[in-house]
Write a protein that holds these residues in place. Structure first.
Motif, PDB file in Angstrom:
ATOM      1  N   GLU A  67       0.814  -1.217   0.000  1.00 15.86           N
ATOM      2  CA  GLU A  67       0.000   0.000   0.000  1.00 15.86           C
ATOM      3  C   GLU A  67       0.849   1.270   0.000  1.00 15.86           C
ATOM      4  N   ASP A  68       2.014   1.205   0.627  1.00 17.23           N
ATOM      5  CA  ASP A  68       2.862   2.382   0.803  1.00 17.23           C
ATOM      6  C   ASP A  68       4.319   1.989   0.555  1.00 17.23           C
ATOM      7  N   ASN A  69       4.630   1.781  -0.726  1.00 17.94           N
ATOM      8  CA  ASN A  69       5.973   1.353  -1.110  1.00 17.94           C
ATOM      9  C   ASN A  69       6.984   2.469  -0.830  1.00 17.94           C
ATOM     10  N   PRO A  70       8.165   2.106  -0.327  1.00 16.36           N
ATOM     11  CA  PRO A  70       9.192   3.132  -0.114  1.00 16.36           C
ATOM     12  C   PRO A  70       9.577   3.827  -1.426  1.00 16.36           C
ATOM     13  N   SER A  71       9.857   5.112  -1.319  1.00 15.51           N
ATOM     14  CA  SER A  71      10.301   5.891  -2.474  1.00 15.51           C
ATOM     15  C   SER A  71      11.757   5.549  -2.795  1.00 15.51           C
ATOM     16  N   ALA A  72      12.213   5.999  -3.936  1.00 18.06           N
ATOM     17  CA  ALA A  72      13.610   5.785  -4.320  1.00 18.06           C
ATOM     18  C   ALA A  72      14.540   6.407  -3.278  1.00 18.06           C
ATOM     19  N   GLU A  73      14.168   7.568  -2.755  1.00 15.04           N
ATOM     20  CA  GLU A  73      14.987   8.236  -1.732  1.00 15.04           C
ATOM     21  C   GLU A  73      15.044   7.413  -0.449  1.00 15.04           C
ATOM     22  N   LYS A  93      21.593  -5.655  -3.961  1.00 15.96           N
ATOM     23  CA  LYS A  93      20.918  -6.882  -4.403  1.00 15.96           C
ATOM     24  C   LYS A  93      20.088  -7.499  -3.285  1.00 15.96           C
ATOM     25  N   LYS A  94      20.494  -7.276  -2.034  1.00 15.43           N
ATOM     26  CA  LYS A  94      19.775  -7.841  -0.884  1.00 15.43           C
ATOM     27  C   LYS A  94      18.410  -7.178  -0.688  1.00 15.43           C
ATOM     28  N   PHE A  95      18.158  -6.082  -1.381  1.00 16.48           N
ATOM     29  CA  PHE A  95      16.882  -5.393  -1.265  1.00 16.48           C
ATOM     30  C   PHE A  95      15.853  -5.886  -2.270  1.00 16.48           C
ATOM     31  N   PHE A  96      16.271  -6.765  -3.182  1.00 18.24           N
ATOM     32  CA  PHE A  96      15.349  -7.300  -4.177  1.00 18.24           C
ATOM     33  C   PHE A  96      14.730  -8.606  -3.698  1.00 18.24           C
ATOM     34  N   ASN A  97      13.422  -8.715  -3.858  1.00 15.49           N
ATOM     35  CA  ASN A  97      12.686  -9.929  -3.525  1.00 15.49           C
ATOM     36  C   ASN A  97      12.855 -10.899  -4.700  1.00 15.49           C
ATOM     37  N   THR A  98      13.950 -11.636  -4.665  1.00 16.91           N
ATOM     38  CA  THR A  98      14.313 -12.500  -5.791  1.00 16.91           C
ATOM     39  C   THR A  98      13.366 -13.685  -5.978  1.00 16.91           C
ATOM     40  N   SER A  99      12.574 -13.998  -4.975  1.00 18.87           N
ATOM     41  CA  SER A  99      11.624 -15.105  -5.118  1.00 18.87           C
ATOM     42  C   SER A  99      10.250 -14.617  -5.575  1.00 18.87           C
ATOM     43  N   LEU A 150      13.160  -0.370  -7.565  1.00 23.73           N
ATOM     44  CA  LEU A 150      12.601  -0.853  -6.302  1.00 23.73           C
ATOM     45  C   LEU A 150      11.412  -0.011  -5.851  1.00 23.73           C
ATOM     46  N   SER A 151      11.435   1.255  -6.174  1.00 21.48           N
ATOM     47  CA  SER A 151      10.353   2.144  -5.735  1.00 21.48           C
ATOM     48  C   SER A 151       9.081   2.000  -6.570  1.00 21.48           C
ATOM     49  N   THR A 152       9.142   1.243  -7.655  1.00 25.50           N
ATOM     50  CA  THR A 152       7.974   1.120  -8.533  1.00 25.50           C
ATOM     51  C   THR A 152       6.933   0.136  -8.015  1.00 25.50           C
ATOM     52  N   ASP A 153       7.337  -0.841  -7.206  1.00 27.40           N
ATOM     53  CA  ASP A 153       6.396  -1.856  -6.731  1.00 27.40           C
ATOM     54  C   ASP A 153       6.919  -2.496  -5.454  1.00 27.40           C
TER      55      ASP A 153
END
Length: 114
Positions: A33-39, A53-59, A84-87
């Motif tokens: 509902e409230d995805n973090p912004s790029a900042e 890379k550890k911030f990506f939900n690879t699964s 990352l901030s897109t979804d």
């Protein structure tokens, strides 16, 4: 203390239960509902000391369906923050923010169990 989670994520539910058992107060934020912004992602990344890379939900479905693994090596750090901030479903969770300390994914549960 802030906890960024997804309500249907079993890892997030486990972390929430641990925090409640330990009487740790926190502010909950639903990543869908409230995805973090790029900042914000940039700030979390810098405070965590982790590889981006550890911030990506690879699964996650979005990650796999869009072949993000193949795209990451050719992207700048700023482009990764933007992506990352897109979804929220692209972002590894949970994310625990405690002042200047940021923990991501399995680190959160591990730190609560210590």
């Amino acid at each position: 203390m802030k906890l960024i989670c997804y309500k249907n994520c079993s890892t997030c539910k486990g972390v929430e239960n641990l925090m409640k058992e330990k009487g740790i107060e926190y502010e909950y934020r639903d990543i869908k509902e409230d995805n973090p912004s790029a900042e914000e992602i940039k700030e979390f990344h810098e405070k965590s000391g982790l590889d981006i890379k550890k911030f990506f939900n690879t699964s996650g479905t979005i990650y796999r369906e869009n072949n993000i693994k193949d795209k990451l090596p050719n992207m700048s750090l700023e482009e990764k923050y933007e992506l990352l901030s897109t979804d929220g479903m692209l972002v590894k969770r949970p994310i625990l923010i405690d002042g200047d300390k940021v923990l991501v994914g399995p680190q959160v549960k591990k730190s609560l169990e210590e």
